[in-house]
Design a protein around this motif. Structure first.
Motif, PDB file in Angstrom:
ATOM      1  N   UNK A   1      -2.293  -4.601  -6.185  1.00  8.05           N
ATOM      2  CA  UNK A   1      -2.828  -4.167  -4.892  1.00  8.05           C
ATOM      3  C   UNK A   1      -2.482  -2.706  -4.652  1.00  8.05           C
TER       4      UNK A   1
ATOM      5  N   UNK B   1       0.044  -9.396  -0.868  1.00 10.69           N
ATOM      6  CA  UNK B   1      -0.646  -8.102  -0.733  1.00 10.69           C
ATOM      7  C   UNK B   1      -0.539  -7.544   0.681  1.00 10.69           C
ATOM      8  N   UNK B   2      -0.575  -8.413   1.667  1.00 12.12           N
ATOM      9  CA  UNK B   2      -0.468  -7.908   3.035  1.00 12.12           C
ATOM     10  C   UNK B   2       0.906  -8.141   3.653  1.00 12.12           C
TER      11      UNK B   2
ATOM     12  N   UNK C   1      -4.437  -0.738  -2.391  1.00 15.94           N
ATOM     13  CA  UNK C   1      -5.115  -0.239  -1.196  1.00 15.94           C
ATOM     14  C   UNK C   1      -4.244  -0.521   0.018  1.00 15.94           C
ATOM     15  N   UNK C   2      -4.811  -0.317   1.198  1.00 19.64           N
ATOM     16  CA  UNK C   2      -3.971  -0.367   2.402  1.00 19.64           C
ATOM     17  C   UNK C   2      -3.701  -1.779   2.894  1.00 19.64           C
ATOM     18  N   UNK C   3      -2.472  -2.017   3.307  1.00 15.64           N
ATOM     19  CA  UNK C   3      -2.123  -3.319   3.881  1.00 15.64           C
ATOM     20  C   UNK C   3      -2.660  -3.420   5.308  1.00 15.64           C
ATOM     21  N   UNK C   4      -2.796  -4.638   5.768  1.00 16.21           N
ATOM     22  CA  UNK C   4      -3.186  -4.874   7.161  1.00 16.21           C
ATOM     23  C   UNK C   4      -1.946  -4.678   8.045  1.00 16.21           C
TER      24      UNK C   4
END
Ligand SMILES: Cc1cc2nc3c(=O)[nH]c(=O)nc-3n(C[C@H](O)[C@H](O)[C@H](O)COP(=O)(O)O)c2cc1C
Ligand code: SF4
Ligand code: SF4
Ligand code: FES
Lengths: 429, 578
Positions: free
Chosen positions: B147, B116-117, B149-152
């Motif tokens: 996923x 996800x990240x 939403x926003x990644x780190x």
């Protein structure tokens, strides 16, 4: 359930002015238990002390509720290695603030308990690890330690016996994970607070690889009571399976938040309505988190007849945790609440384990989406699925602690969550 | 004997075993990232999940308890177990992803979470093609991602030190790199900074990751987070060709792989050999690839007048060489072997000139006292010092060698940069007719009257005896002007080597060096001189050595290949460990 709690006299933090001063503490019977033990080592052999504490079944007040004396008995026989007692005063779980009162109002009771524990386990060094934000309390506590050293309760050949022990105080740098027992050990060793894989357990390989026992501050403060009055007496306080005095930290929408000492097994509603003065502004109770942010939330209608002890709370669908009760009134927004909890665990995951490191962040980000009105019903199911992806699959229990509130807040307040997921409400209709 | 049951098969075991390694040893598979057999087990990636339990045994009879259907009763552990940290116990039952849907699901979940990240930038990532994350995602990962939403975001292109560049977004936080600097190289230069999904590996403030073994972290990083600053973006791994070889930059003889494309060596990585270098090698050995590509001696060269060398034909070189020999007696010829050259080259050269009446070849060890670190970096700067000793070459110190050179009329030097490493000065070579067999145009080659270009370790099969007396060999990795992969069965072929055409990138004649193996040149010279000398190949030379010199008894390429090198008899006085 404890009925006669109104007549209860506090034992851990009795209402005696200046009890934190060693003279006052001594005048009120302080260090008697420790003297008794050291004075009659035949009667109070190391094994007998451990047995007595075990029989009292002091359930660990750090959250897991493990029998204190039983944990002590896991220590191996002494050999030429150093042995440690690590006292956990990290107290970082949201809703938990009771050890602080011990540091402030009755530090010697804890010190005495720690000394007896050290004696029982042939420990030569005690570390007290305090939450970094408690720097004022660290300073207060260190004064108490100094007094105890001066009076000869800590040091070499204590009270002319052959028992010697040292006590060092240290504090964290603001990480919740350093309260997890092996994370704390790493931190004490000067490393990143990465919890360790178990086995080996700390009793086998703890601080610097040596036998170590970890206890919560409040847990140890109970020990002198057991020595002074016996396990049987201790067992008479509280309810079956969960005994002794408990420091209930009550916060949230009550009129009189604070730390209150009562027996284990207190009726939840009595604590909220009588002890803490009822819900603020005459509002209705909506929900309760009974023992710190990780313990599953209970709806008001689930609280009927429930008492603050592990059996009753388990039946109700939650846990005793640290007895840090967060009380919420009818205006509380459950979506906001859950977002805030996910934010905490996201912020505090140490980042070792994949399910926790990436799962906690994902949980929070989906919660932000829902909170901002962009949620969809499928997000709720995703959140619930993620709790399965995280629970029981990590090195320490932080991932579980992060997953439980999500699972239980959503399932117990599903309507409220669905109402916030406007998008798909329209789409489905 | 204690027994375990893995995917319904029974296995016996003895001693302490962790489930993952045991499973891998049986030739089965469980996906993993953080585990590395030579380092501690942090069990942090949580990829290697299996379902595990224990058959229940009756304490009294010692027999397994049976249920009403006659099946053994199992007590499953309450949680899934990370197999890397699960110690085998008698009667343990393990179900991997092959037989347990729970295990399969847990592994899939972990991969979904790992990605996800992750930037998913495989198309521009050096690791693609040899990336455990990529491979295991294809094999065990979910079909897609939920996923949305926003990644780190994290630092990219961070030069941790002179040789290693970090892309923190690709990191999966397995801590292999950190553990390497703690447990293997013991420099403690790396740590993880920050917390949770924001964390990544880093050096202490103002510190450099200049660990002499730093590039091993690039190898063990299971993703493209740590990359070799030098190799970054140079080649896709599937365009390269991998050939086993030996590190020739010091006396340890680390086992390595040469990675070539279009007959250029582009990188060097360690090849596992428990008896020598485990999984590791020093950074120094990795930059040796430049020696194989750059500044090569290509086509013979000759000094006609003054100090100017110019290229000449092989015929002319052979003729000049032969005339020089014919004009002198054997006593006038000084032969200098080399700890930098192989066993076969030293032997062939020495034998050739013995036949011509020259006395035994000399050699000068190349040792810098105090340079070694007791691990993989040695005082000895050459790969074959002990080989020269075992061949009974005449070990000569700097001073005596200079004296011998001053007395000789003809001096034959086998690839050793005696001038560069200050054994002799270039001017010392001025009074004798110097013939260099050279792989590279070193100061020594440049000062010579005749330069015969010979193959380097990357172009021939030859053996080297390391400081511990272990003989190991190389394989040809690069073609020369006179070799062809399709005809040389020792050479490996990459995709481009096999199917590439001149219209493809990375297919050309450009990088083939005009050189010969020393023994091929000696054959030609022998023919011209009418000398009864002929060898086919380094393999036949080794066969001859093995029957002539007891220390090399029974040593063959095949045996070296089977056993990853052969330990020679250390009782021989001549072996020195340094
Ligand atoms: C993430 C995490 C944080 C914890 N934080 C604390 C803490 O701040 N204080 C504490 O006493 N126990 C904390 N614990 C529990 C400890 O790991 C341990 O169980 C406890 O200190 C043992 O003492 P006890 O048996 O006396 O309760 C934490 C556990 C986890 C998983
Ligand atoms: S569960 Fe979370 S906090 Fe605990 S060790 Fe793993 S990553 Fe760290
Ligand atoms: S940089 Fe690579 S080796 Fe280091 S922790 Fe990250 S993924 Fe692991
Ligand atoms: S390989 Fe087992 S947890 Fe990483």
């Amino acid at each position: 359930m404890v009925e006669d709690w109104k007549s209860y006299e506090p034992l851990l933090i009795p209402d005696i002015p200046n009890l934190h001063k060693i003279d006052v503490y001594e005048d009120n019977g302080g260090y008697e238990a420790f003297r008794t033990v050291l004075g009659d080592q035949d009667k109070w052999s190391r094994k007998n002390v451990t047995e007595e504490v075990k029989a009292a079944n002091i359930r660990g007040r750090g959250g897991a509720g493990f029998n204190c004396g039983l944990k002590w008995s896991f220590m191996p026989e002494p050999d030429d290695r150093p042995r440690y007692l690590a006292c956990n005063g990290d107290e970082s779980e949201p809703g938990t603030f009771k050890d602080r009162n011990i540091f402030e109002f009755n530090p010697h009771l804890f010190i005495e308990g720690a000394l007896i524990a050290a004696y029982a386990m042939s420990i030569d060094t005690i570390y007290v690890y305090v939450r970094g934000e408690y720097i004022d309390w660290v300073n207060k506590f260190e004064e108490a330690v100094e007094e105890a050293y001066e009076k000869g309760y800590i040091g070499n050949n204590i009270l002319d016996s052959d028992f010697s022990v040292d006590l060092h105080t240290t504090y964290g740098a603001g990480a919740y994970i350093c309260g997890e027992e092996t994370g704390m050990l790493e931190s004490l060793e000067g490393k990143r607070g990465y919890p360790r894989v178990k086995p080996p357990f700390p009793a086998q390989k703890g601080l610097w690889g040596n036998p170590t026992t970890i206890n919560n501050i409040e847990t140890l403060a109970n020990v002198p009571l057991v020595i002074n009055n016996g396990a049987e007496w201790y067992q008479s306080i509280g309810v079956e399976g969960h005994t002794g005095p408990v420091l209930y930290g009550i916060s949230g929408h009550v009129n009189k938040p604070g730390v209150y000492e009562y027996p284990a097994g207190m009726p939840v509603m009595d604590l909220i309505n009588d002890v803490a003065g009822g819900i603020r502004g005459g509002k209705k109770l909506k929900a309760l988190i009974p023992g710190g942010a990780s313990t599953p939330i209970l709806r008001a209608d689930q609280l009927e007849g429930v008492s603050m002890d592990s059996n009753s709370l388990r039946e109700a669908g939650s846990m005793m945790g640290t007895a840090g009760m967060v009380v919420m009134d009818e205006d509380t927004d459950m979506v906001d609440l859950l977002w805030r909890i996910t934010h905490f665990f996201h912020h505090e995951s140490c980042g070792q384990c994949t399910p926790c490191r990436d799962g906690t962040g994902w949980l929070e980000k989906v919660m932000v989406k829902i909170k901002n009105g962009n949620g969809e019903i499928k997000d709720l199911d995703l959140l619930l699925d993620m709790t399965t992806m995280m629970e029981g699959r990590t090195i320490c229990a932080l991932a579980d602690a992060a997953a439980w509130p999500v699972r239980h807040t959503i399932t117990r307040f599903r309507d409220e969550f669905e109402a916030r997921c406007k998008k798909s409400v329209h789409a489905v209709a | 004997m204690p027994e375990v049951f893995i995917d319904n098969e029974r296995y016996e075991f003895e001693g302490d075993h962790m489930a993952l390694q045991f499973i891998l040893d049986q030739g089965m598979e469980v996906p993993f990232f953080c585990y590395h057999p030579s380092m501690s087990i942090p069990a942090n990636c949580r990829q290697c999940m299996v379902k595990a339990g224990q058959y229940i045994k009756d304490d009294e009879t010692g027999e397994y308890e049976l249920d009403e259907n006659g099946e053994r009763k199992i007590r499953w552990f309450p949680k899934m177990q990370t197999s890397c940290a699960l110690k085998l116990q008698d009667g343990m039952v393990i179900q991997t992803q092959e037989t347990s849907e729970e295990a399969e699901r847990a592994q899939k979940d972990t991969l979904e979470l790992l990605l996800i990240n992750h930037p998913l930038d495989c198309p521009i990532c050096d690791q693609a093609g040899e990336c455990p994350l990529q491979i295991q995602t294809y094999k065990y990962g979910p079909e897609g991602s939920r996923f949305e939403v926003k990644k780190v975001h994290k630092p990219k292109r961070v030069e941790l030190g002179p040789r290693v560049t970090l892309d923190a977004e690709r990191c999966i936080n397995c801590t292999r790199c950190v553990r390497f600097t703690e447990e293997i190289s013991e420099t403690n230069q790396l740590t993880i900074v920050s917390r949770g999904d924001k964390n990544y590996p880093m050096t202490a403030p103002n510190q450099e990751f200049d660990d002499p073994y730093s590039m091993n972290t690039v190898d063990i990083c299971p993703v493209g987070a740590l990359t070799s600053t030098d190799f970054r973006f140079k080649a896709r791994v599937w365009e390269m060709n991998q050939t086993p070889s030996i590190d020739i930059t010091n006396g340890k003889g680390c086992n390595i792989d040469l990675w070539t494309r279009d007959n250029q060596v582009l990188r060097i990585t360690p090849r596992q050999n428990k008896a020598v270098n485990d999984y590791w090698m020093p950074d120094e050995g990795r930059s040796a690839y430049e020696l194989f590509n750059e500044n090569r001696a290509s086509r013979p060269s000759i000094k006609l007048d003054g100090s100017n060398q110019s290229n000449t034909s092989w015929n002319n070189a052979i003729e000049t060489f032969a005339e020089t020999i014919e004009a002198h007696s054997g006593d006038d010829v000084l032969v200098i072997g080399s700890p930098h050259a192989s066993v076969e080259e030293n032997y062939a050269l020495n034998k050739f000139f013995n036949l011509l009446g020259a006395s035994n070849a000399r050699f000068t060890p190349h040792i810098i006292d105090g340079y070694g670190d007791g691990f993989l970096i040695t005082d000895d700067q050459a790969p074959n010092t002990n080989g020269c000793r075992l061949l009974n070459l005449n070990e000569t110190d700097h001073k005596d060698l200079a004296t011998a050179i001053s007395k000789a009329k003809v001096c034959i030097i086998l690839s050793d940069n005696l001038v560069g490493r200050k054994v002799v000065a270039a001017s010392d070579l001025g009074n004798t007719y110097t013939i260099s067999f050279a792989t590279n145009m070193t100061e020594t080659a440049k000062a010579s009257d005749l330069v015969i270009p010979i193959t380097c370790v990357a172009e021939h099969a030859a053996s080297y005896v390391n400081i511990d007396g272990r003989i190991q060999r190389s394989f040809p990795a690069k073609e020369t002007k006179y070799t062809n992969r399709r005809l040389n069965l020792e050479m490996s072929e990459g995709r481009l080597d096999r199917y590439g055409t001149n219209f493809d990138n990375w297919v050309s004649e450009e990088h083939k060096v005009d050189c010969l193996p020393l023994w091929d040149f000696l054959n030609k010279l022998a023919e011209r001189l009418g000398l009864d000398y002929h060898v086919n190949h380094s393999r036949t030379i080794l066969a001859e050595i093995s029957s002539a010199i007891p220390s090399f008894e029974n040593v063959t390429f095949e045996k070296m290949d089977e056993q990853q090198g052969i330990q020679l008899n250390l009782d021989n006085q001549k072996i020195k460990q340094k």
